[in-house]
Design a protein around this motif. Structure first.
Motif, short mmCIF file in Angstrom:
data_model
loop_
_atom_site.label_atom_id
_atom_site.label_comp_id
_atom_site.label_asym_id
_atom_site.label_seq_id
_atom_site.Cartn_x
_atom_site.Cartn_y
_atom_site.Cartn_z
N LYS A 191 2.49 1.57 -3.43
CA LYS A 191 1.52 2.03 -4.42
C LYS A 191 1.19 3.51 -4.19
O LYS A 191 1.06 4.29 -5.15
N LYS A 192 1.08 3.87 -2.92
CA LYS A 192 0.78 5.26 -2.57
C LYS A 192 1.91 6.18 -3.03
O LYS A 192 1.69 7.26 -3.58
N GLN A 193 3.13 5.74 -2.81
CA GLN A 193 4.29 6.53 -3.21
C GLN A 193 4.36 6.64 -4.74
O GLN A 193 4.64 7.71 -5.28
N ASP A 251 2.71 11.69 5.41
CA ASP A 251 2.93 10.25 5.20
C ASP A 251 4.05 9.73 6.08
O ASP A 251 4.03 8.58 6.54
N TRP A 289 -6.67 14.94 6.31
CA TRP A 289 -5.53 14.66 7.18
C TRP A 289 -5.57 15.54 8.43
O TRP A 289 -5.32 15.07 9.54
N VAL A 334 0.84 -1.21 0.00
CA VAL A 334 0.00 0.00 0.00
C VAL A 334 0.87 1.25 0.00
O VAL A 334 0.61 2.20 -0.74
N SER A 335 1.91 1.23 0.83
CA SER A 335 2.81 2.38 0.88
C SER A 335 3.53 2.57 -0.46
O SER A 335 3.69 3.71 -0.93
N ALA A 338 -7.80 16.21 0.41
CA ALA A 338 -6.93 15.21 1.02
C ALA A 338 -6.20 15.80 2.22
O ALA A 338 -6.06 15.15 3.27
N GLU A 360 -9.59 11.53 -1.89
CA GLU A 360 -8.39 10.92 -2.42
C GLU A 360 -7.50 11.96 -3.06
O GLU A 360 -7.99 12.97 -3.60
N ARG A 361 -6.22 11.71 -3.05
CA ARG A 361 -5.27 12.68 -3.59
C ARG A 361 -5.39 12.79 -5.10
O ARG A 361 -5.54 11.78 -5.78
N GLU A 365 1.86 6.36 -6.92
CA GLU A 365 0.80 7.24 -7.38
C GLU A 365 1.12 8.70 -7.07
O GLU A 365 0.84 9.59 -7.88
N PHE A 366 1.72 8.93 -5.91
CA PHE A 366 2.07 10.29 -5.53
C PHE A 366 3.08 10.89 -6.50
O PHE A 366 2.93 12.02 -6.96
#
Length: 431
Positions: free
Chosen positions: A207-209, A273, A403, A204-205, A399, A378-379, A211-212
């Motif tokens: 994928k998140k990175q 994050d 947070w 997940v991290s 987003a 979502e971002r 996508e970011f």
């Protein structure tokens, strides 16, 4: 993270967990088995030690043997023998290693006819193994004592049969092995599950990175392209004055400002994050704080021919991060103004009730469909690309808003305004 690397990492986790569980179960099994075996034999050894120190019992055995051989008078009343125990046996040895009490042993003599006298570990308890007349193995715990002042008897050996104990230990050992096998299979399944569970936050991290980085690169590319195009245009007209190219310069500056804001937002998300951001809470009077934030937007709404209503409850002092809540309100108020047209209404309501600070920002704008209410947090999410480009949005604001709310242990919710529009509800616990 590519599939090959992911599988390798997952296999490493699986192997590490399996080795850990197997080691724990094996060590625990060995400890339990050793404790059970020691405690069982400890009782037998205690009985042997008690008999070895019972001089009355030993003298009785010696005198009984002499009597059977016709060399001793009858026993007195005080020499009554102790109760017979089938598991306990006494053997009297001569110096030559011959059994002297064959008569007292009776039929059990055949169980000991293959037994040899050992004087290596006198007065120490040890394990003895022999075979009976049917060639069956017999197990004993034994202690051999030297006998003094006796003509024929040189040693007396006390034995306790441990075959029933050995059977119990073997049965317990089998049960323990079966349990170890079962727990071993469970550890394999658990290791597989844990390896998958450990990999989940990593994936997940990752994928998140990923996508970011992709989304950030995409968002940065647009303003940079515009700025580059405008600057190249200036080079094509070197003789023009600043006044003549003021529109081009103004557009470039506008994109620079948008780029600066985008960079700040991206940096904030990256720090959130990594959990490197901490809240700086302080006591704040909420009505004074909200008026400071809301009044400029009220003036802006009036200038755009929009109705802006402020409804604040009783003044109270709460503790929160003033800078982050200010940022949160700006994000929500910007969205409310962007997506409402002339003549429409924006309402801000605040109250503290039941240990909860509630803020509602309602507008009568275009609204948000039910399927998009969750996705907007979502971002880089944008419901309509063209509309957000027009309003200058990058899909990061909400987003960041979520947070900030989460860091204050609060909740943010989107509902519909009747007959049309959107209402943002913020709830913060009051401690």
């Amino acid at each position: 993270m590519n599939k090959q690397l992911s599988k390798k990492q997952r296999f490493n986790y699986f192997l590490m967990n399996l080795i850990s569980f197997a080691s724990i179960f094996l060590i625990l099994g060995l400890i339990v088995f050793q404790l059970v075996q020691t405690s069982i034999y400890q009782t037998v050894d205690h009985d042997l030690e008690k008999l070895a120190t019972d001089q009355k019992f030993i003298q009785h055995q010696l005198m009984q043997t002499k009597r059977m051989q016709g060399n001793s008078p009858q026993l007195g009343k005080f020499d009554t023998p102790p109760p017979n125990n089938f598991q306990q046996q006494v053997i009297l040895w001569s110096k030559e290693g011959e059994i002297l009490n064959e008569t007292e042993l009776g039929s059990r003599f055949y169980d000991f006819q293959n037994l040899q006298l050992s004087t290596d570990n006198l007065e120490k308890i040890r394990s003895v193994q022999t075979k009976d007349s049917n060639d069956r193995s017999l197990q004993f715990r034994s202690i051999t004592l030297p006998v003094e002042n006796q003509e024929e008897v040189a040693y007396i050996q006390l034995l306790v049969n441990t075959d029933p104990i050995k059977g119990t230990v073997e049965q317990f050992k089998q049960i323990l092995i079966i349990c170890m096998i079962i727990f071993g299979l469970l550890s394999i399944a658990l290791s597989y599950f844990l390896s998958k569970w450990f990999m989940k936050p990593i994936m997940v991290s990752w994928k998140k990175q990923q996508e970011f980085v992709e989304n950030a690169s995409h968002e940065l590319r647009t303003p940079l392209t515009i700025i580059q195009a405008k600057l190249e245009k200036l080079f094509t007209k070197p003789n023009h004055t600043i006044l003549e190219e003021s529109e081009t310069i103004a557009l470039s500056l506008d994109e620079v400002q948008r780029l600066s804001q985008l960079t700040s937002d991206l940096l904030l998300l990256a720090r959130s994050d990594s959990n490197s951001l901490t809240l700086e809470k302080e006591p704040v009077k909420i009505n004074d704080f909200l008026n400071t934030v809301l009044l400029p937007y009220q003036e802006l709404a009036v200038a755009e021919d929009k109705t802006f209503i402020i409804d604040l409850g009783e003044e109270q002092q709460l503790s929160f991060d003033k800078k982050r809540i200010h940022q949160l309100m700006i994000i929500l108020l910007d969205n409310a103004l962007k997506y409402t047209a002339q003549g429409e209404r924006i309402t801000v309501f605040s109250t503290v009730k039941n240990n909860e600070w509630s803020i509602k920002i309602s507008d009568t704008g275009i609204g948000i469909t039910d399927e998009k209410k969750t996705a907007v947090f979502e971002r880089f999410y944008r419901g309509e690309e063209s509309r957000n480009r027009k309003t200058g949005g990058y899909g990061i604001g909400l987003a960041i808003a979520k947070w900030i709310v989460d860091e204050h242990q609060g909740k943010i919710e989107l509902t519909d305004t009747i007959p049309k529009g959107t209402t943002v509800i913020l709830r913060f616990p009051v401690k």
